[in-house]
Design an enzyme around this catalytic site. Structure first.
Site, short mmCIF file in Angstrom:
data_model
loop_
_atom_site.label_atom_id
_atom_site.label_comp_id
_atom_site.label_asym_id
_atom_site.label_seq_id
_atom_site.Cartn_x
_atom_site.Cartn_y
_atom_site.Cartn_z
N TYR A 38 40.90 40.60 43.20
CA TYR A 38 41.82 40.75 42.07
C TYR A 38 43.26 40.55 42.50
CZ TYR A 38 43.50 45.45 43.35
OH TYR A 38 44.11 46.51 43.96
N ARG A 57 47.31 33.78 46.42
CA ARG A 57 46.64 34.86 47.15
C ARG A 57 45.26 35.14 46.56
NH1 ARG A 57 49.74 40.47 48.01
NH2 ARG A 57 49.11 40.78 45.85
N LYS A 156 42.27 40.93 48.99
CA LYS A 156 42.55 41.92 47.94
C LYS A 156 41.27 42.08 47.13
CE LYS A 156 46.35 43.20 44.90
NZ LYS A 156 46.34 44.59 45.32
N GLU A 189 49.68 50.26 56.37
CA GLU A 189 50.26 50.14 55.03
C GLU A 189 49.87 51.32 54.16
OE1 GLU A 189 48.65 46.77 52.91
OE2 GLU A 189 46.67 47.08 53.78
#
Ligand code: PDD
Length: 313
Positions: A38, A57, A156, A189
């Protein structure tokens, strides 16, 4: 589609639907296995910020899981605009989701002949102002970021449990966001953000080799810093370096640049200690520059006219 404004915009497979009409099979492998990818985008005054980068991406994430997107980038853009029109919001949250699709039980992707394609757009819920004025609390959690060799954080993916568990841990520690370390104990992160800190006047952030999602906001911020002649260091940083920094902030598409006022860390005995940070000058500068960058992107996109929305196969 006038008449649906004020409701979320929903696009499923090949058309706009009302939210209550949009149904996905219980045998969808996105639901069964988190098998899919996503992108989250932010829409400013009707313009999707960094849309090309987000679509690139999405394509990269899909190719890393050997998923062929069911539409070309041009078709996806058209679907995004239809969804935004149905939603009728100029400042919106927009998510494009592609799952492996419906298929019999089993892990083999070839069981699913057609990916499920879904876009959701809704009014943007702005994070509280205090997040920007005072900063948020960040907790260094025990949950480690997925190993690059296991599930590469560059993807992702819909398989988000790693980050969900880190978020649960952070909230238990009284923080708004987690700072996840990689398996070597180096900073990676946040659960939905990248992390930055300022040390001796240099802007530091974990490098892609530390195992992160290379955030689009992160890229914009790094570009701004370079343009402003701020020294940038993408490297490997331990928790002591972060605690010893002068300023800390996080970045993401929806939240933009958010100062961190406090980093909470567990001590050996299991208690927690915290270090406070000011909303410092570098953070303030980058927050302001980021907003300027968004404004000029929106202006330029509008000035270029509708042709840039043109679709290419
Ligand atoms: N999250 N790291 C992770 C794990 C993320 O999920 C995100 C984004 C980021 C920041 O990337 P970007 O600047 O491209 O938004 C970093 C989005 C907002 C989400 O999960 O919806």
């Amino acid at each position: 589609m006038p008449g649906t404004a004020g409701r979320p915009g929903v696009y499923l497979n090949d058309r706009v639907l009302l939210l209550e009409e949009a149904k996905v099979s219980v045998l969808d492998h996105g639901f069964l296995y988190g098998d899919g990818v996503y992108e989250t985008m932010r829409v400013y005054d009707g313009v999707v910020f960094m849309m090309e980068e987000h679509l690139a991406r999405l394509e990269r994430s899909a190719s890393l899981i050997e998923l062929r997107l069911p539409k070309s980038a041009g078709r996806i853009k058209l679907a995004i605009f239809e969804t935004l029109e149905a939603c009728g919001q100029k400042d919106a949250y927009l998510r494009v989701t592609v799952s492996r699709g419906e298929g019999p039980i089993g892990l083999d992707p070839s069981l699913c002949p057609r990916p499920t394609f879904f876009i959701f757009a809704d009014r943007l819920k702005h994070p509280p102002r205090s997040n920007y004025e005072e900063g948020i609390a960040l907790a260094i959690v025990d949950t480690r970021r997925n190993l690059r060799e296991a599930l590469d954080p560059r993807i992702k993916s819909l398989n988000f449990l790693n980050n969900i568990l880190a978020g649960i841990e952070a909230r238990k520690m009284g923080a708004n966001e987690a700072l996840m370390l990689n398996n070597e104990g180096l900073a990676a992160e946040g659960t939905t953000s990248n992390v930055f800190f300022v040390m001796d006047g240099a802007l530091c952030t974990p490098s892609p080799e530390c195992g992160i999602l290379e955030g689009i906001t992160r890229e914009v911020v790094l570009g701004l810093a370079r343009r402003l002649d701020i020294k940038v260091v993408e490297g490997a940083f331990g928790t002591a370096e972060i605690s010893g920094a002068g300023e800390v902030f996080i970045t993401s598409t929806i939240a933009e640049v958010v100062p961190v006022r406090q980093v909470i860390q567990k001590t050996e005995g299991g208690a927690s200690q915290s270090k406070k940070f000011p909303v410092g000058p570098v953070t303030k500068l980058l927050m302001a520059e980021y907003r300027k960058e968004v404004s000029s992107y929106v202006e330029n996109t509008k000035a270029a006219g509708p042709s840039i929305w043109g679709f290419t196969e």
